[in-house]
Enzyme design. Structure first.
Site, PDB file in Angstrom:
ATOM      1  N   GLU A 127       0.838  -1.211   0.000  1.00 27.98           N
ATOM      2  CA  GLU A 127       0.000   0.000   0.000  1.00 27.98           C
ATOM      3  C   GLU A 127       0.870   1.258   0.000  1.00 27.98           C
ATOM      4  O   GLU A 127       0.555   2.248  -0.661  1.00 27.98           O
ATOM      5  CB  GLU A 127      -0.921  -0.029   1.225  1.00 27.98           C
ATOM      6  N   THR A 180      -4.227   9.248  -4.203  1.00 31.56           N
ATOM      7  CA  THR A 180      -4.212   9.416  -2.746  1.00 31.56           C
ATOM      8  C   THR A 180      -3.096  10.376  -2.326  1.00 31.56           C
ATOM      9  O   THR A 180      -3.303  11.251  -1.485  1.00 31.56           O
ATOM     10  CB  THR A 180      -4.014   8.050  -2.059  1.00 31.56           C
TER      11      THR A 180
END
Ligand code: HSE
Length: 298
Positions: A127, A180
């Site tokens: 991630e 993000t």
């Protein structure tokens, strides 16, 4: 020697729980095949759906798989096939699904040497490649299901929260990409004390509401006074979608993860479907192309 898995999409933050709270969607996710092979190491052998790198070190699923693989002394390797359904940059945990899928599948093939928290720790490394920072609010619900709260990253502690029966999510995804890393860059580094008080009161209330099946309190607590004012500016028609969902009976509405998807929670499938129609009609009046999903949370 081979396992086919469904790796679910997730909604992180859930309005008041930035970087700590998340829930799992049961109707949207990627498919992956993980296979034991003679050749040592981690090999990405097939990717479908989106254009993602095959190099293990550049692929989120590859990085998390390597993190796990390197802790073991195996005389064989793994091959990973990725059938990506969750659009990267959609705000419903696309990178988390990839990061979790590979380690979950490998763990199953190895006879489950690791628990879910340990798997989350490996997945954090994958991630981090996508979001440029370490957070587990999408990873944990993808592995544990339902709602989770990440109490701390170091040491990693995850709380598996209950999901009231009959709680549904409606997610609308305008087809634009928000990275993000970029939607984190616009956030303030300090928050006023009065906003912090409001936010943690809401987060505590939401966790209490999940434990007590208090749907009214869920709605009352789903409020984000810190992040939403900044990020909502990146999302087309956010205010109209929110108003439409609330009018249609949603308990509450917020940005899903770092956006641009918007989630709402409803009591009962009928209401979740009414909310779906209402928010779809907001985007139908515009040029915006979108996808919409209704999912039970369990
Ligand atoms: N908590 C993260 C964020 C989730 O909002 O930036 C997105 O990966």
């Amino acid at each position: 020697n081979e396992i086919k898995i469904f790796s679910p999409a997730t909604v992180a933050n859930v309005a008041c729980g930035f970087d700590v709270l998340g829930f799992c969607l049961d109707s949207v996710g990627d498919h992956m095949v993980i296979r034991k092979v003679e050749k040592k190491g981690i090999h990405i052998s097939h990717i479908e759906g989106f254009d993602l790198p095959y190099e293990t070190e550049l692929n989120v699923a590859g990085v998390s798989a390597l993190a796990m693989y390197n802790t073991l002394d195996l005389d064989f390797g793994f091959e990973i096939e990725i059938y990506k359904k969750i659009k990267p940059g959609s705000g419903i945990g696309s990178s988390a699904a990839s990061a979790v899928g590979s380690v979950f599948g490998m763990n199953e093939l190895l006879g489950r040497p690791f628990n879910k928290t340990q798997l989350t720790a490996f997945a954090i490394q994958g991630e981090a490649l996508a979001s440029k920072c370490e957070h587990a609010d999408n990873l944990a619900p993808a592995l544990f299901g339902g709602f989770t709260l990440v109490k701390s990253i170091s040491p990693l502690k995850i709380l598996d929260l209950p999901s009231p029966d009959g709680l549904y999510a409606t997610i609308i995804h305008p087809q634009i990409e928000i990275k993000t890393s970029e939607s984190r860059a616009i956030l303030p580094t300090e928050v006023p004390l009065n906003k912090a008080i409001e936010q943690w009161a809401n987060l505590g209330s939401l966790v209490h509401a999940l434990h007590t099946n208090d749907f009214e309190l869920i709605g009352d607590a789903l409020n984000d006074v810190i992040i939403e004012p900044y990020r909502s500016q990146l999302i087309p028609e956010f205010k109209l979608v929110k108003e439409a969902a609330l009018q249609a009976g949603a308990l509450g509405v917020g940005i899903s993860g770092s956006g641009p998807s918007i989630f709402s929670l409803s009591q009962g499938l009928d209401t979740a479907n009414t909310v779906k129609e209402a928010i779809a009609s907001v985007y139908k009046n515009t040029e915006i192309v979108f996808e919409i999903h209704v999912s039970k949370i369990n």
